[in-house]
Write an enzyme that holds these catalytic residues in place. Structure first.
Site, PDB file in Angstrom:
ATOM      1  N   TYR A 164      -2.498 -24.384   3.290  1.00 52.46           N
ATOM      2  CA  TYR A 164      -2.462 -22.922   3.326  1.00 52.46           C
ATOM      3  C   TYR A 164      -3.866 -22.379   3.046  1.00 52.46           C
ATOM      4  O   TYR A 164      -4.472 -22.697   2.031  1.00 52.46           O
ATOM      5  CB  TYR A 164      -1.472 -22.425   2.268  1.00 52.46           C
ATOM      6  CG  TYR A 164      -1.019 -20.988   2.363  1.00 52.46           C
ATOM      7  CD1 TYR A 164      -1.714 -20.030   3.095  1.00 52.46           C
ATOM      8  CD2 TYR A 164       0.127 -20.566   1.690  1.00 52.46           C
ATOM      9  CE1 TYR A 164      -1.277 -18.717   3.161  1.00 52.46           C
ATOM     10  CE2 TYR A 164       0.577 -19.244   1.756  1.00 52.46           C
ATOM     11  CZ  TYR A 164      -0.140 -18.332   2.488  1.00 52.46           C
ATOM     12  OH  TYR A 164       0.288 -17.023   2.546  1.00 52.46           O
ATOM     13  N   CYS A 165      -4.386 -21.559   3.972  1.00 53.10           N
ATOM     14  CA  CYS A 165      -5.667 -20.874   3.774  1.00 53.10           C
ATOM     15  C   CYS A 165      -6.786 -21.888   3.499  1.00 53.10           C
ATOM     16  O   CYS A 165      -7.001 -22.808   4.287  1.00 53.10           O
ATOM     17  CB  CYS A 165      -5.530 -19.844   2.665  1.00 53.10           C
ATOM     18  SG  CYS A 165      -6.938 -18.724   2.505  1.00 53.10           S
ATOM     19  N   VAL A 166      -7.501 -21.749   2.390  1.00 54.63           N
ATOM     20  CA  VAL A 166      -8.636 -22.621   2.105  1.00 54.63           C
ATOM     21  C   VAL A 166      -8.194 -24.077   1.979  1.00 54.63           C
ATOM     22  O   VAL A 166      -8.959 -24.999   2.326  1.00 54.63           O
ATOM     23  CB  VAL A 166      -9.357 -22.157   0.829  1.00 54.63           C
ATOM     24  CG1 VAL A 166      -8.437 -22.216  -0.381  1.00 54.63           C
ATOM     25  CG2 VAL A 166     -10.589 -22.997   0.559  1.00 54.63           C
TER      26      VAL A 166
ATOM     27  N   GLY B 188      -5.913 -25.366   3.819  1.00 56.33           N
ATOM     28  CA  GLY B 188      -5.771 -25.806   5.199  1.00 56.33           C
ATOM     29  C   GLY B 188      -7.117 -26.163   5.801  1.00 56.33           C
ATOM     30  O   GLY B 188      -7.247 -27.153   6.541  1.00 56.33           O
TER      31      GLY B 188
END
Length: 605
Positions: free
Chosen positions: A338-340, A342
């Site tokens: 998720y986000c950073v 990812g």
């Protein structure tokens, strides 16, 4: 006679009124003095760390020097429209008989009034019923439109400089909205009269509390407690390092998919965004689909983590993957980043591919993650040499205070996440509503300063991750083209942190089979959208397309949550199942229970 005289002058305040307002003013002064005494022994907030006024003035002066003609033309247009606006509202508040008497005849046709602008900040009837407030808000909207239009007419600026100018102009305009000041906000003036000024005392109390803690409050701070009414999906912490705890959740079905799932949430926030409550929990829903779910809970940085860099997070992801594989006796795992996390997971997969260990990961799912930062949105406007120098100063103790990141993200949506609460909580003195999502949003985490600086510099500024071999992790050059792991890529249509165009570029840098899904809403609500809520929608396109424009043009819309689409895709990668017993029960295998979920790392501040 005295009584009759008092009742015949309702415009004069009574003795009781005067005593009350004297108390209001005295109480406000006392609260401010108490606040000043409480913080007297603390180091004063150095606002220059968050913004350099001199640097801002230098930038604005340079930009303004390139726009003399544009400024003149804009002033003429604004003056003309302002005059029309004034004439229109003057006619609305002037009695027709007065016009007729003044002009010696029937009223003439009024000047053309510009089309009224609409803005949800001024949707309340009080902004329209009173012509004075209507003129105030319409004048403000007119000036705002002209100011923003002016930024697009500046010559001699690079595209990024124009974006910076527009962003700063928008921020200044949002801050100067008439709704943000008591005398020009009819709702606040109405509230002052109704409550005899009690709203101002209550709002001042909210303000001073926020000043003490150094962070804007969005929700009732006492409404939620981890493990009681938030992050309550049953499970155990089964593994722990100095950087993370690994949580295994109880199975909810008799049989589960053979390949387990390891979720890597961003360490910029707390993991329980994916486990807010039973109705919104992605974790709970995934276990109900027959998936063995593991969650990484990152430790909030402190002085002991001063030397932590990106390599450490990549190695932590590999350690979590290997720990789950060994504990369950499986060849590979499914992963979510998720986000950073990812972004980091993409680098992890490239590292594993380079080492010949790509088979450890059966599939990867990216929640609003970026690897190509050329089109990374407004966050890039905060990244330059001066800002990086400021970040270095903020991380003097080896970590960056999470409140700085919270303030940065709030600035990206200042109208919604700053000024809306200034009005409601400071000016109107309203109580904070209990809202789990906003509770999570305010639950900040500290970041390792060394990691944060290099992340901003290497990725946001220099965009090195998509340059094959440019970045080296744990001694190995990174090349995202080596990643052939099946990927499910989710983006948010209205994401202001990981913009759609930026997330799409993942499809240009990975080499395996990919499914791209565009979800309605943004960075959080676009992800946390349980099927039972029946909200939003998502778009898919099974055709082979090269551009985002082609994807959108041929996409099919499906109402509701994209979660069922994801689990169908996941099952298609491997549908083998096993009985949920032994190591599939938290603490019953080689990984013993250390403590109940959600664990203690998520509670550390």
């Amino acid at each position: 006679m005295a009584s009759n005289t008092e009742t015949s002058t309702p415009g004069l305040p009574t003795l009781e009124d005067m005593q009350h307002w004297t108390w209001v003013v005295g109480r406000a002064q006392q609260m401010i003095m108490e606040h000043m005494a409480a913080v007297a022994d603390q180091s004063p907030a150095d606002l220059s760390k968050f913004t350099d006024p001199a640097a801002l003035q230098r930038q604005l002066s340079g930009w303004m020097g390139n726009m003399p003609k544009a400024m003149f033309d804009a002033q003429v247009d604004m003056w003309t429209e302002g005059l029309q606006l004034w004439q229109g509202f003057l006619g609305a508040v002037t009695p027709p008989g007065l016009i007729e008497e003044a002009e010696g005849g029937p009223p003439t046709t009024p000047a053309t009034v510009p089309e009224l602008r609409s803005d949800r900040r001024f949707a309340a009837r009080q902004w329209h019923d009173n012509p004075v407030y209507a003129l105030i808000q319409q004048s403000y909207l007119m000036v705002s439109d002209h100011m923003l239009g002016l930024t697009d007419k500046v010559d001699g600026l690079e595209p990024r400089q124009k974006e910076q100018l527009r962003f700063m102009t928008q921020g200044l305009l949002d801050a100067s909205s008439p709704g943000n000041f008591p005398l020009t906000n009819p709702l606040v003036m109405e509230k002052i009269v109704e409550s005899n000024g009690e709203n101002l005392i209550k709002g001042l109390d909210h303000l001073l509390n926020d000043l003490r803690k150094g962070q804007l409050t969005h929700t009732d701070p006492d409404a939620f407690e981890l493990g009681r009414n938030i992050a309550v999906t049953p499970g155990k912490v089964v593994y722990e390092t100095d950087l993370f705890q690994l949580i295994q959740y109880d199975p909810a079905t008799d049989k589960v998919l053979e390949v387990p799932l390891v979720i890597f949430p961003p360490w910029i926030n707390r993991f329980y965004i994916l486990d807010l409550n039973p109705q919104k929990s992605f974790v709970k829903w995934a276990t109900e689909q027959g998936i063995t779910v593991f969650m990484v809970s990152w430790k909030s940085a402190d002085e002991s983590m001063a030397e932590i860099i990106w390599d450490d997070y990549v190695k932590a992801q590999i350690e979590a993957i290997d720990t789950v594989r060994d504990a369950l006796g499986v060849r590979h795992v499914h992963t979510i980043g998720y986000c950073v996390a990812g972004t980091t997971l993409a680098a992890t997969l490239a590292l594993l591919a380079k080492r010949g260990e790509a088979d450890k990961v059966k599939s990867v799912t990216f929640f609003t993650a970026q690897v190509d930062f050329e089109k990374a949105g407004d966050l890039t406007l905060f990244i330059d040499d001066e800002q990086l120098k400021m970040v270095e100063q903020l991380g003097g103790k080896g970590y960056l205070d999470g409140r700085y990141m919270a303030a940065t993200f709030n600035l990206l949506r200042g109208r919604d996440l700053i000024w809306n609460y200034v009005i409601n909580n400071y000016l109107l003195g309203e109580d904070y509503p209990p809202f789990d999502l906003l509770h999570w949003n305010g639950d900040t985490t500290n970041l390792p300063a060394k990691w944060h600086r290099s992340y901003l510099k290497d990725l946001y500024r220099d965009n090195r991750l998509v340059q094959p071999g440019s970045m080296v992790v744990d001694g190995t050059p990174i090349d995202l083209r080596l990643v052939k792991t099946p990927a499910y890529i989710q983006a948010g249509k209205e994401d202001h942190i990981a913009p759609l165009e930026s997330v799409w570029r993942l499809t240009h840098h990975l080499s395996g089979p990919m499914r791209f899904v565009l979800a309605g809403s943004g960075h959080i609500a676009g992800v946390v959208n349980p099927p039972a809520a029946k909200k939003y929608q998502y778009w898919t396109n099974d055709a082979a397309v090269e551009s985002l424009e082609d994807f959108i043009a041929g996409a099919s819309e499906t109402k509701g949550s994209w979660w069922p689409d994801w689990v169908s895709w996941l099952q298609a990668q491997s549908d083998a199942t096993v009985v949920a017993k032994g190591a599939r029960i938290p603490g019953k295998g080689t990984l013993k229970s250390l403590e109940d979920a959600p664990g203690r790392y998520v509670k550390q501040r």
